[in-house]
Motif scaffolding. Structure first.
Motif, PDB file in Angstrom:
ATOM      1  N   LEU A  29       1.039  -1.073  -0.047  1.00 22.12           N
ATOM      2  CA  LEU A  29      -0.082  -0.161   0.282  1.00 22.12           C
ATOM      3  C   LEU A  29       0.566   1.124  -0.086  1.00 22.12           C
ATOM      4  O   LEU A  29       0.192   2.309   0.181  1.00 22.12           O
ATOM      5  N   ALA A  50      -2.253   7.931   4.748  1.00 17.75           N
ATOM      6  CA  ALA A  50      -3.436   7.244   5.003  1.00 17.75           C
ATOM      7  C   ALA A  50      -2.922   6.260   4.603  1.00 17.75           C
ATOM      8  O   ALA A  50      -3.210   5.094   5.377  1.00 17.75           O
ATOM      9  N   CYS A  51      -2.194   5.311   3.621  1.00 18.62           N
ATOM     10  CA  CYS A  51      -2.071   4.153   3.626  1.00 18.62           C
ATOM     11  C   CYS A  51      -0.021   3.695   4.698  1.00 18.62           C
ATOM     12  O   CYS A  51      -1.039   2.650   5.659  1.00 18.62           O
ATOM     13  N   GLU A  53      -1.164   4.449   7.750  1.00 17.26           N
ATOM     14  CA  GLU A  53      -1.486   4.613   8.966  1.00 17.26           C
ATOM     15  C   GLU A  53      -2.412   3.400   8.489  1.00 17.26           C
ATOM     16  O   GLU A  53      -3.149   2.723   9.937  1.00 17.26           O
ATOM     17  N   LEU A  54      -2.916   3.201   7.671  1.00 15.66           N
ATOM     18  CA  LEU A  54      -3.518   1.211   7.807  1.00 15.66           C
ATOM     19  C   LEU A  54      -2.621   0.348   7.849  1.00 15.66           C
ATOM     20  O   LEU A  54      -2.628  -0.341   8.534  1.00 15.66           O
ATOM     21  N   ARG A  55      -1.250   0.354   7.034  1.00 17.59           N
ATOM     22  CA  ARG A  55      -0.059  -0.185   7.146  1.00 17.59           C
ATOM     23  C   ARG A  55       0.321  -0.779   8.978  1.00 17.59           C
ATOM     24  O   ARG A  55       0.997  -1.734   9.758  1.00 17.59           O
ATOM     25  N   PRO A  58      -5.110  -1.592  11.377  1.00 18.71           N
ATOM     26  CA  PRO A  58      -5.513  -3.558  10.100  1.00 18.71           C
ATOM     27  C   PRO A  58      -4.712  -4.086   9.179  1.00 18.71           C
ATOM     28  O   PRO A  58      -4.849  -4.985   9.279  1.00 18.71           O
ATOM     29  N   TYR A  59      -3.953  -3.241   8.703  1.00 15.55           N
ATOM     30  CA  TYR A  59      -3.197  -3.874   7.396  1.00 15.55           C
ATOM     31  C   TYR A  59      -1.479  -4.026   7.716  1.00 15.55           C
ATOM     32  O   TYR A  59      -0.809  -3.800   6.838  1.00 15.55           O
ATOM     33  N   LEU A  63      -2.427  -5.152   2.131  1.00 12.06           N
ATOM     34  CA  LEU A  63      -3.333  -5.693   2.141  1.00 12.06           C
ATOM     35  C   LEU A  63      -3.169  -7.196   0.966  1.00 12.06           C
ATOM     36  O   LEU A  63      -2.077  -7.427  -0.030  1.00 12.06           O
ATOM     37  N   VAL A  69      -9.301  -1.541   0.594  1.00 12.13           N
ATOM     38  CA  VAL A  69      -9.422  -1.152   1.149  1.00 12.13           C
ATOM     39  C   VAL A  69      -9.669   0.746   0.731  1.00 12.13           C
ATOM     40  O   VAL A  69      -9.013   0.882  -0.044  1.00 12.13           O
ATOM     41  N   THR A  71      -8.535   4.595   1.181  1.00 14.07           N
ATOM     42  CA  THR A  71      -8.156   6.189   1.823  1.00 14.07           C
ATOM     43  C   THR A  71      -8.478   7.571   1.053  1.00 14.07           C
ATOM     44  O   THR A  71      -9.487   7.155   0.456  1.00 14.07           O
TER      45      THR A  71
END
Length: 171
Positions: A29, A50-51, A53-55, A58-59, A63, A69, A71
């Motif tokens: 991501l 934003a990516c 933050e995902l990492r 929850p990720y 992914l 997902v 962003t």
């Protein structure tokens, strides 16, 4: 829910004026080449933040192939970017199922966001080596069969060969 209207345009997906743009992402991501790199460059640092933050949440492992997902879209004209990881052609016996899942899961995410217009690239048909005609068939069949609140799905195709492959499928 109904089925979306499917259209195709030749152009650059980063210029698509839609609610959500789908990114043919890699599992990290964190940007890459092709569509992924173009979206990250044009969308600016907000998408990468934003990516990240995902990492961090929850990720953490990235992914999974076939999943999606969302962003922010940063500086793109869209409101959101829906990141999906397509399969590398020939790397998995279930590759076609995973490619179809990219489209279905992206529409599921679009529905959760309330997006009504979505732009897709030809997922996996670039660096991931999926044969263009087969990628177009899977994309059009899957999106055409998926119940969604999205009213328009626009396939935004960069090159002439991609545009023609989708034209054959869309009639």
């Amino acid at each position: 829910m109904a089925k979306a209207t499917l259209t195709r345009v030749r152009g650059n997906i980063v210029e698509a004026e839609v609610d959500a743009v789908v990114n043919a992402a890699n599992s990290s991501l964190l940007g890459g080449g092709g569509v992924d790199g173009a979206i990250h460059r044009a969308g600016g640092p907000e998408i990468l933040a934003a990516c990240r933050e995902l990492r961090a949440g929850p990720y953490a492992e990235g992914l999974r192939t076939g999943r999606a997902v969302a962003t922010t879209a940063g500086r793109l004209p869209a409101r959101w970017v829906i990141h999906t990881v397509g399969p590398v052609h020939g790397a998995d016996a279930d590759g076609a199922l995973l490619l179809a899942s990219c489209y279905r899961d992206s529409l599921r995410v679009a529905d959760e966001l309330g997006a009504r217009t979505v732009a897709f690239p030809a997922v996996s048909a670039g660096a991931y080596g999926w044969p263009l005609r087969d990628a177009a068939r899977i994309a059009v069949e899957t999106v055409g069969e998926t119940e969604t609140a999205v009213t328009e799905v626009r396939f935004v195709l960069f090159g002439e060969s991609a545009y023609e492959a989708f034209a054959e499928q869309l009639g």
